[in-house]
Design a protein around this motif. Structure first.
Motif, PDB file in Angstrom:
ATOM      1  N   SER A  17       8.300  13.343   0.037  1.00 65.41           N
ATOM      2  CA  SER A  17       7.213  12.375  -0.062  1.00 65.41           C
ATOM      3  C   SER A  17       7.066  11.967  -1.522  1.00 65.41           C
ATOM      4  O   SER A  17       7.310  12.771  -2.424  1.00 65.41           O
ATOM      5  CB  SER A  17       5.896  12.987   0.438  1.00 65.41           C
ATOM      6  OG  SER A  17       4.864  12.021   0.409  1.00 65.41           O
ATOM      7  N   HIS A  18       6.691  10.724  -1.731  1.00 66.86           N
ATOM      8  CA  HIS A  18       6.464  10.246  -3.087  1.00 66.86           C
ATOM      9  C   HIS A  18       5.510   9.070  -3.026  1.00 66.86           C
ATOM     10  O   HIS A  18       5.531   8.283  -2.073  1.00 66.86           O
ATOM     11  CB  HIS A  18       7.782   9.824  -3.751  1.00 66.86           C
ATOM     12  CG  HIS A  18       7.724   9.749  -5.236  1.00 66.86           C
ATOM     13  ND1 HIS A  18       7.129   8.694  -5.908  1.00 66.86           N
ATOM     14  CD2 HIS A  18       8.162  10.607  -6.198  1.00 66.86           C
ATOM     15  CE1 HIS A  18       7.228   8.909  -7.206  1.00 66.86           C
ATOM     16  NE2 HIS A  18       7.846  10.056  -7.415  1.00 66.86           N
ATOM     17  N   ALA A  19       4.670   8.928  -4.037  1.00 65.02           N
ATOM     18  CA  ALA A  19       3.708   7.830  -4.050  1.00 65.02           C
ATOM     19  C   ALA A  19       4.380   6.475  -4.222  1.00 65.02           C
ATOM     20  O   ALA A  19       3.821   5.448  -3.826  1.00 65.02           O
ATOM     21  CB  ALA A  19       2.687   8.046  -5.164  1.00 65.02           C
ATOM     22  N   SER A  24      10.993   6.370  -2.763  1.00 63.79           N
ATOM     23  CA  SER A  24      11.148   6.923  -1.419  1.00 63.79           C
ATOM     24  C   SER A  24      12.363   6.322  -0.717  1.00 63.79           C
ATOM     25  O   SER A  24      13.168   7.047  -0.113  1.00 63.79           O
ATOM     26  CB  SER A  24       9.881   6.657  -0.595  1.00 63.79           C
ATOM     27  OG  SER A  24       8.758   7.272  -1.182  1.00 63.79           O
ATOM     28  N   ASN A  43       3.361  13.075   5.110  1.00 66.62           N
ATOM     29  CA  ASN A  43       2.085  12.382   4.936  1.00 66.62           C
ATOM     30  C   ASN A  43       1.226  13.142   3.923  1.00 66.62           C
ATOM     31  O   ASN A  43       0.226  13.768   4.276  1.00 66.62           O
ATOM     32  CB  ASN A  43       1.384  12.291   6.300  1.00 66.62           C
ATOM     33  CG  ASN A  43       0.050  11.586   6.230  1.00 66.62           C
ATOM     34  OD1 ASN A  43      -0.144  10.690   5.423  1.00 66.62           O
ATOM     35  ND2 ASN A  43      -0.876  11.998   7.088  1.00 66.62           N
ATOM     36  N   ARG A  44       1.618  13.058   2.657  1.00 72.97           N
ATOM     37  CA  ARG A  44       0.956  13.869   1.640  1.00 72.97           C
ATOM     38  C   ARG A  44       0.317  13.067   0.515  1.00 72.97           C
ATOM     39  O   ARG A  44      -0.080  13.633  -0.499  1.00 72.97           O
ATOM     40  CB  ARG A  44       1.957  14.868   1.045  1.00 72.97           C
ATOM     41  CG  ARG A  44       2.381  15.930   2.037  1.00 72.97           C
ATOM     42  CD  ARG A  44       3.216  16.991   1.384  1.00 72.97           C
ATOM     43  NE  ARG A  44       3.649  17.987   2.346  1.00 72.97           N
ATOM     44  CZ  ARG A  44       4.441  19.016   2.043  1.00 72.97           C
ATOM     45  NH1 ARG A  44       4.879  19.164   0.802  1.00 72.97           N
ATOM     46  NH2 ARG A  44       4.800  19.877   2.971  1.00 72.97           N
ATOM     47  N   ASN A  45       0.243  11.761   0.677  1.00 75.55           N
ATOM     48  CA  ASN A  45      -0.474  10.968  -0.321  1.00 75.55           C
ATOM     49  C   ASN A  45      -1.025   9.713   0.340  1.00 75.55           C
ATOM     50  O   ASN A  45      -0.672   9.383   1.477  1.00 75.55           O
ATOM     51  CB  ASN A  45       0.432  10.631  -1.516  1.00 75.55           C
ATOM     52  CG  ASN A  45       1.669   9.877  -1.099  1.00 75.55           C
ATOM     53  OD1 ASN A  45       1.590   8.745  -0.642  1.00 75.55           O
ATOM     54  ND2 ASN A  45       2.844  10.505  -1.271  1.00 75.55           N
ATOM     55  N   ALA A  46      -1.895   9.015  -0.371  1.00 75.34           N
ATOM     56  CA  ALA A  46      -2.610   7.879   0.208  1.00 75.34           C
ATOM     57  C   ALA A  46      -1.686   6.729   0.597  1.00 75.34           C
ATOM     58  O   ALA A  46      -2.041   5.909   1.454  1.00 75.34           O
ATOM     59  CB  ALA A  46      -3.660   7.379  -0.781  1.00 75.34           C
ATOM     60  N   SER A  47      -0.510   6.661  -0.015  1.00 79.45           N
ATOM     61  CA  SER A  47       0.410   5.561   0.274  1.00 79.45           C
ATOM     62  C   SER A  47       1.460   5.920   1.321  1.00 79.45           C
ATOM     63  O   SER A  47       2.387   5.133   1.573  1.00 79.45           O
ATOM     64  CB  SER A  47       1.109   5.118  -1.013  1.00 79.45           C
ATOM     65  OG  SER A  47       1.814   6.188  -1.605  1.00 79.45           O
ATOM     66  N   ALA A  48       1.334   7.090   1.942  1.00 78.61           N
ATOM     67  CA  ALA A  48       2.376   7.573   2.853  1.00 78.61           C
ATOM     68  C   ALA A  48       2.651   6.609   4.005  1.00 78.61           C
ATOM     69  O   ALA A  48       3.812   6.358   4.348  1.00 78.61           O
ATOM     70  CB  ALA A  48       2.006   8.949   3.389  1.00 78.61           C
TER      71      ALA A  48
END
Length: 215
Positions: A17-19, A24, A43-48
């Protein structure tokens, strides 16, 4: 080939995962070039969700045969969102049967996270297609061997504590796992920071070669 068949054949499932959506896409693209055909975006950030949609959009041009799944799904509404966005399978760190209900309705494989024999059994009873053993570094290969001794039909994917080495992969697959998930071991911080996609491709390729030799 069904989604389940592809998961069974994969052996190694990268977890990432990456913002940044562009990073990505490049990481998945490098993994594909290295031989990966099943990938878990988390699903580990707001932009996932937006990033996952970008991956799905890039699939046809850059990694057409890649099976893209979503991980770190705790709630049924999130499962619905990502399935609508194109997730081919759903992975969770823990066991929430409500997430499994959504996946079953949508005919999408569900891989809940478990850490005890009772949880593995409950997950199977709730319809889990595979069971994620997490965190793997806590329970170790001996736990997998014990689970398989009493639940021989369990299809287990361990995440955490797996290294891209012959010793590590031999220990886990020898214990009876169907697949392993790997994140930072494949996608090292320096390679990401330098955007050295070739290094990631080579690491993935070497790891798959090791797996072929021990399977």
């Amino acid at each position: 080939m069904t989604t389940t068949d592809q998961l069974l054949q994969a052996g190694i499932v990268p977890v990432f995962s990456h913002a940044d959506a562009d990073i990505s896409v490049q990481v998945v693209r490098a993994s594909y070039a290295g031989g990966i055909r099943v990938f878990e975006y988390t699903n580990r950030n707001a932009s996932a969700l937006d990033n996952f949609k970008r991956l799905v959009a890039a699939k046809a041009d850059h990694f057409p045969d890649m099976l893209l799944g979503i991980g770190t799904i705790w709630q049924p509404e999130h499962a619905r969102q990502f399935i609508e966005a194109g997730a081919a399978f759903v992975v969770a760190p823990g066991l929430n049967p409500a997430v499994g209900d959504v996946c079953r309705t949508q005919n999408v494989p569900w891989l809940p996270g478990c850490m005890t024999v009772s949880e593995v059994f409950q997950a199977m009873q709730a319809g889990a297609d595979f069971v994620k053993i997490f965190p793997g570094e806590v329970v170790g290969p001996a736990f997998v061997r014990s689970v398989k001794s009493v639940l021989p039909t369990a299809r287990l994917m361990v995440t955490g504590g797996v290294e891209p080495t012959e010793a590590s992969l031999s220990a886990w697959f020898g214990a009876g796992v169907t697949a392993v998930g790997m994140g930072s071991q494949l996608f090292q911080k320096q390679a990401i920071a330098e955007q050295n996609w070739k290094a990631i491709e080579q690491m993935v390729s070497r790891t798959l070669t090791i797996l072929e030799q021990i399977r």
